[in-house]
Scaffold this motif. Sequence first.
Motif: not given
Length: 514
Positions: A185-186, A189-202, A384-395
């Motif tokens: 979540m931009p 602090v923290g994430f949407r999934h945590h101990a009180h909202n765990p991931l939907p997974a087995d 031919g220039r190779p480029v490496m991304v150095t920052q996440n862009d989720y959009r």
Amino acid sequence: MPEIALPLHPLDEQLARLLKRLEGGASPRGLTALVRHVSARTREGVIAVPLAAAPAVDVEVLIASAVVGREGDYKPLILSDTHAWLYRYWSYEQRLATCIQTRMHDDTLLIISGGPGTGKTTQVTGMLADFIAGGIAPQRILLAAPTGKAAMRMQESIRDTRQRENITCPMPEQASTLHRLLGFMPNRVGFRHHAHNPLPADVVIVDEASMIDISMMTHLFEAVPPRAKLILLGDKDQLASVETGSIFRDLCSGNALAKQMLLLQTSYRFTDTDGIGQLAQAIRADDEIRLLEVLASPAFPDVILDESPTGLDAEWVRAGWQAYVAAVKTGEMDAIFTAFNALRILTPLRQGRQGVESLNAWVDGMMQRLLPLHEGAQRPWYVGRPVMVTQNDYRQNLFNGDIGIVLPNEAGELRVWFPAGAAGEYRAVAPIRLPAHETAWAMTIHKSQGSEFTRVLLILPEAEDLPLLGRELLYTAVTRAKQGIHILASRAMLAKALHTVTPPSSQLQERLLA
């Protein structure tokens, strides 16, 4: 070995001054020096700082301070009789240990460690088939990795293994980054999934776990449902996260998790005649004599130690990317990316004459004279220039470490082309829309984690005090190469790297055995 004096950093000094103000009045003797030291070591990746190597202090006197506490106290600086923590990292370590202890008792944690070619993906693909055969729905199995690049490699490896092993049952192949998995979540602090909202997974399977720092590892463990299986894949001998904590290595380094550990040691990629495999084995064994024998032996022409004082040879680099230049001229995308990955320059440094920034500028000037000209191209953009991304862009679905190549589209406009996930598919991004990025002829060894190249040119700069230089760094660089490695270094620097080992960063083993 005496502790090397660390240069004073503004952040360390600022924290020491802040805690001194919070203390009020006269602070206990040694507090400021200890805070500076703990702050500096934490920036270097240490979670639990040994007091034996810190400025001498009287723990009982410091405990009386308003800003110092024992374990369990809510104070900025936490002390035991042997270690010191900044509170945030003590809290992460304690929370993670609690999560792991629960999984140890419930038998829902597995750690698989092995070097390149030891069959980690084969093991996991077989497990996936077993889980599904046992009734777990594919959508309840989640795959992830620390970076977008590592997630893509995980997808490709599982897909290739399914085809090779003729596994036909439906299973998950899409892997995400840990940030996306947990629900980043931009500006929060923290994430949407945590101990009180765990991931939907087995089942949750995470690749390249050696790259996960203490913060992310804690959030991951807390977000996985208590009864879900958590499987960590990695290589305990590789470099740790660039953030704080060598957590995967710490978990693998003792006996606390022996029952949860699966250590894969047989490499199916390298044989006794492969120099890279022999080098990796010598590095893991801290065998300097064998290391130098392999590098000097004509029986292993794929590995070379170059002690030439003249440095990087331009003709050697041009020859290494000759096929790449030819591929760019054809415009065939698969051939271009394959040829580019035929060679990569790796170094531990970002700055300095033999750092990434200088090396990229040097190779840039040489390659621009060989690659096709494009009308209207303006610096720093060229075909031919190779480029490496150095920052996440989720959009835009671009992540730190993703590599694209600048090529014209059908309209003749320069675009940066990235692999799109499925084999043979690519997508174009306008240069102006890219997040933070840099040229990628050369890259740091840290950034190379999760990647493989046909050949590697490894440069170990001559430096009296290079804190990054160590066995894990050397091992990581060597194992990025599939067919050959050219090491530009002196024997002295090679030996220094081989014999320098990063100690455990945390007290996790001690907590788990308590």
